[in-house]
Design a protein around this motif. Structure first.
Motif, PDB file in Angstrom:
ATOM      1  N   MET A   1      26.288  45.503  47.855  1.00  0.00           N
ATOM      2  CA  MET A   1      27.211  46.542  47.354  1.00  0.00           C
ATOM      3  C   MET A   1      28.201  46.974  48.434  1.00  0.00           C
ATOM      4  SD  MET A   1      28.155  48.023  44.733  1.00  0.00           S
ATOM      5  CE  MET A   1      26.916  47.111  43.835  1.00  0.00           C
ATOM      6  N   PHE A  12      42.992  45.995  49.274  1.00  0.00           N
ATOM      7  CA  PHE A  12      43.936  47.084  49.117  1.00  0.00           C
ATOM      8  C   PHE A  12      44.821  47.200  50.357  1.00  0.00           C
ATOM      9  CE2 PHE A  12      45.366  50.306  46.448  1.00  0.00           C
ATOM     10  CZ  PHE A  12      45.620  51.457  47.176  1.00  0.00           C
ATOM     11  N   LEU A  15      47.528  44.695  50.324  1.00  0.00           N
ATOM     12  CA  LEU A  15      48.621  45.130  49.457  1.00  0.00           C
ATOM     13  C   LEU A  15      49.595  46.011  50.223  1.00  0.00           C
ATOM     14  CD1 LEU A  15      47.182  46.201  45.993  1.00  0.00           C
ATOM     15  CD2 LEU A  15      49.055  44.630  46.397  1.00  0.00           C
TER      16      LEU A  15
ATOM     17  N   THR B  38      45.326  45.916  41.246  1.00  0.00           N
ATOM     18  CA  THR B  38      46.040  44.693  40.867  1.00  0.00           C
ATOM     19  C   THR B  38      47.160  44.456  41.866  1.00  0.00           C
ATOM     20  OG1 THR B  38      47.663  45.803  39.459  1.00  0.00           O
ATOM     21  CG2 THR B  38      45.598  45.127  38.424  1.00  0.00           C
ATOM     22  N   ALA B  39      47.597  43.216  41.953  1.00  0.00           N
ATOM     23  CA  ALA B  39      48.676  42.874  42.885  1.00  0.00           C
ATOM     24  C   ALA B  39      49.590  41.861  42.235  1.00  0.00           C
ATOM     25  CB  ALA B  39      48.097  42.314  44.174  1.00  0.00           C
ATOM     26  N   GLN B  43      54.651  44.245  44.444  1.00  0.00           N
ATOM     27  CA  GLN B  43      54.202  45.403  43.666  1.00  0.00           C
ATOM     28  C   GLN B  43      52.705  45.354  43.512  1.00  0.00           C
ATOM     29  OE1 GLN B  43      56.186  45.141  39.870  1.00  0.00           O
ATOM     30  NE2 GLN B  43      55.396  43.102  39.438  1.00  0.00           N
ATOM     31  N   GLY B  44      52.142  46.528  43.223  1.00  0.00           N
ATOM     32  CA  GLY B  44      50.705  46.593  43.021  1.00  0.00           C
ATOM     33  C   GLY B  44      50.348  47.902  42.358  1.00  0.00           C
ATOM     34  N   ALA B  46      46.787  50.760  41.572  1.00  0.00           N
ATOM     35  CA  ALA B  46      45.376  51.138  41.675  1.00  0.00           C
ATOM     36  C   ALA B  46      45.121  52.124  40.543  1.00  0.00           C
ATOM     37  CB  ALA B  46      45.080  51.778  43.020  1.00  0.00           C
ATOM     38  N   PHE B  74      53.155  50.995  42.705  1.00  0.00           N
ATOM     39  CA  PHE B  74      54.121  51.001  43.802  1.00  0.00           C
ATOM     40  C   PHE B  74      54.750  49.624  43.913  1.00  0.00           C
ATOM     41  CE2 PHE B  74      50.695  49.002  46.059  1.00  0.00           C
ATOM     42  CZ  PHE B  74      49.571  49.666  45.600  1.00  0.00           C
ATOM     43  N   VAL B  76      58.539  47.364  45.654  1.00  0.00           N
ATOM     44  CA  VAL B  76      59.726  47.324  46.522  1.00  0.00           C
ATOM     45  C   VAL B  76      60.800  46.506  45.817  1.00  0.00           C
ATOM     46  CG1 VAL B  76      60.668  46.577  48.737  1.00  0.00           C
ATOM     47  CG2 VAL B  76      58.345  47.496  48.623  1.00  0.00           C
ATOM     48  N   ARG B 115      62.289  51.650  45.820  1.00  0.00           N
ATOM     49  CA  ARG B 115      60.894  51.914  46.184  1.00  0.00           C
ATOM     50  C   ARG B 115      60.203  52.738  45.093  1.00  0.00           C
ATOM     51  NH1 ARG B 115      59.889  54.659  51.368  1.00  0.00           N
ATOM     52  NH2 ARG B 115      61.616  56.023  50.806  1.00  0.00           N
ATOM     53  N   LEU B 196      26.212  43.687  37.465  1.00  0.00           N
ATOM     54  CA  LEU B 196      25.436  43.344  38.649  1.00  0.00           C
ATOM     55  C   LEU B 196      24.020  43.904  38.549  1.00  0.00           C
ATOM     56  CD1 LEU B 196      28.194  44.175  41.260  1.00  0.00           C
ATOM     57  CD2 LEU B 196      27.394  41.888  40.682  1.00  0.00           C
ATOM     58  N   ASN B 197      23.921  45.150  38.090  1.00  0.00           N
ATOM     59  CA  ASN B 197      22.626  45.780  37.876  1.00  0.00           C
ATOM     60  C   ASN B 197      22.837  46.912  36.875  1.00  0.00           C
ATOM     61  OD1 ASN B 197      23.623  48.041  39.415  1.00  0.00           O
ATOM     62  ND2 ASN B 197      23.097  46.883  41.284  1.00  0.00           N
ATOM     63  N   TRP B 200      26.032  49.083  38.351  1.00  0.00           N
ATOM     64  CA  TRP B 200      27.303  48.531  38.828  1.00  0.00           C
ATOM     65  C   TRP B 200      27.727  47.280  38.065  1.00  0.00           C
ATOM     66  CZ3 TRP B 200      29.980  51.514  42.083  1.00  0.00           C
ATOM     67  CH2 TRP B 200      29.277  52.465  42.825  1.00  0.00           C
ATOM     68  N   LEU B 202      31.228  44.356  37.878  1.00  0.00           N
ATOM     69  CA  LEU B 202      32.510  43.878  38.404  1.00  0.00           C
ATOM     70  C   LEU B 202      33.391  43.446  37.242  1.00  0.00           C
ATOM     71  CD1 LEU B 202      31.809  41.646  41.528  1.00  0.00           C
ATOM     72  CD2 LEU B 202      33.028  43.815  41.439  1.00  0.00           C
ATOM     73  N   ILE B 242      35.790  47.627  39.771  1.00  0.00           N
ATOM     74  CA  ILE B 242      34.364  47.877  39.957  1.00  0.00           C
ATOM     75  C   ILE B 242      33.999  49.124  39.165  1.00  0.00           C
ATOM     76  CG2 ILE B 242      34.755  49.119  42.141  1.00  0.00           C
ATOM     77  CD1 ILE B 242      32.005  47.738  42.965  1.00  0.00           C
TER      78      ILE B 242
END
Lengths: 141, 246
Positions: A1, A12, A15, B38-39, B43-44, B46, B74, B76, B115, B196-197, B200, B202, B242
């Motif tokens: 984890m 991140f 980025l 993401t990317a 640009q990207g 969150a 965000f 450019v 920007r 995963l368990n 959690w 992904l 996640i």
């Protein structure tokens, strides 16, 4: 984890690093108009804005039936995303973007698209496009 | 007295047993928080979201629910194009079917925003399907919310004229109306999740994000005389997420 969180943090950070500012190449160019170029305007000396240093001259030539802008004995403080404009105003509102500044020093030539009226587009600007900051300007005569 | 004590002890211990095993109602609910990044090219984004889904169907493989999502975007020097009205930008404006309408690019001006940076808080709707105990897939989309972000400059190009507006800002109100009818900045995802368990998971994400900004000092003048100051960037990006189950 713990590894997953480290991986996400690295992704991140990558980025953010990708958004870093890129300056102009700090090289000295020596491009010459040559004998085939006919001056259309006089040589106009650059003036700097606060905190910047832009020196040298701008001059428009007719070369091979095309207008070109020559920056002569030119030097500027470096900065990110510097562009060369022909502009109607001292501050870029209505303008023609001649492209990114290719070097911070020397003699450089930029093609002017079309045949703009130089009595209207009479300002040559060195402008940081990304951060909207004027570095220097001159008025074509 | 002795019988009452025995009864009380039996009652308390029964309650304890019930508290330890999930009630039928709880099993039908899937709640989780998620962080996704993401990317793309220059640009990207969150996104932090909270999801509350209900499991439906006999085998409880399907999920549907609501959530809230905070998306930070965000970039450019990104190109935004005319956002609307939809009658300018698409060949027809029938809701939902507008996704398949032709692009009227002759009416589009381009705003190159230097920007862009926005933070959107939206309510969302979520759908999911469990292929197995470990693997699921889903889709979510923002419905309504608000956006805040910084002012930046933009270069507006249209009809061969180039101008700078130093005060381009995000559109404040977001509303899903489908396609080019949409207002504001709205996030949506298709995703594949791996558990995963018990706590959690992904996610692998394909994001489709609408980012909208407005000019302050300049406007596009369309061929029919319509004044427009809204410009949109449609972002396709891949990312990971996640999730933490509750």
């Amino acid at each position: 984890m713990k590894n997953i969180f480290i991986g996400a943090a690295i992704a991140f950070a990558t980025l953010l690093i990708g958004c870093s500012k890129n300056g102009t190449a700090p090289v000295v160019l020596d491009e010459q108009v040559g004998n085939s170029g006919t001056p259309v305007t006089a040589a106009s000396a650059f003036m700097s804005t606060s905190g910047q240093s832009v020196t040298g001259n701008a001059r428009v030539y007719m070369k091979d039936n095309k207008l070109v802008l020559a920056l002569e004995n030119f030097s500027t403080t470096n900065g990110p995303d510097l562009h060369v404009y022909l502009s109607k105003e001292m501050y870029p509102v209505n303008f023609i973007d001649l492209g990114r500044l290719r070097a911070t020093s020397g003699n450089q030539i930029y093609d002017i698209p079309g045949t703009p009226d130089l009595s209207n587009f009479k300002y040559v600007l060195i402008h940081c496009q990304q951060f909207n900051h004027l570095f220097g300007y001159t008025i074509l005569k | 007295m002795k019988k009452n004590i025995i009864f009380l002890v039996l009652l308390v211990s029964t309650c304890g047993v019930v508290a330890q095993s999930p009630s039928p109602k709880t099993k039908k609910i899937n709640k989780y928080a998620d962080l996704a990044v993401t990317a793309g090219a220059s640009q990207g984004s969150a996104a932090l979201s909270y999801v509350h889904n209900w499991k439906i169907g006999k085998k409880e493989k399907w999920e549907i629910g609501i959530g809230a999502r905070l998306t930070s975007y965000f970039g450019v020097k990104k190109d935004y194009v005319t956002a609307g009205p939809a009658r300018l930008t698409r060949s027809h404006t029938v809701p939902f079917l507008i996704f398949f309408a032709g692009l009227e690019t002759q009416n589009w001006d381009t705003l190159n925003i230097q920007r862009p940076f926005t933070n959107s808080l939206n309510a969302s709707v979520n759908f999911g399907y469990h292929f197995s105990k470990k693997i699921s897939a889903g889709f979510n989309i923002d419905l309504i919310g608000v956006t805040v972000g910084r002012k930046t400059s933009g270069i507006l190009t249209g009809n061969g004229v180039t101008r700078i507006d130093p005060e381009v800002k995000p559109s404040a109100f977001n509303l899903l109306l489908t396609g080019d009818h949409d207002l504001g900045s709205l996030n949506s995802e298709f995703f594949l999740a791996y558990k995963l368990n018990n706590k959690w998971s992904l996610r692998a994400i394909y994001q489709f994000y609408f980012s909208e900004h407005k000019t302050t000092n300049l406007s596009q003048i369309a061929a029919d005389g319509t004044l427009n100051n809204r410009f949109r960037n449609k972002i396709n990006a891949f990312g990971i997420g996640i999730s933490r189950q509750f």
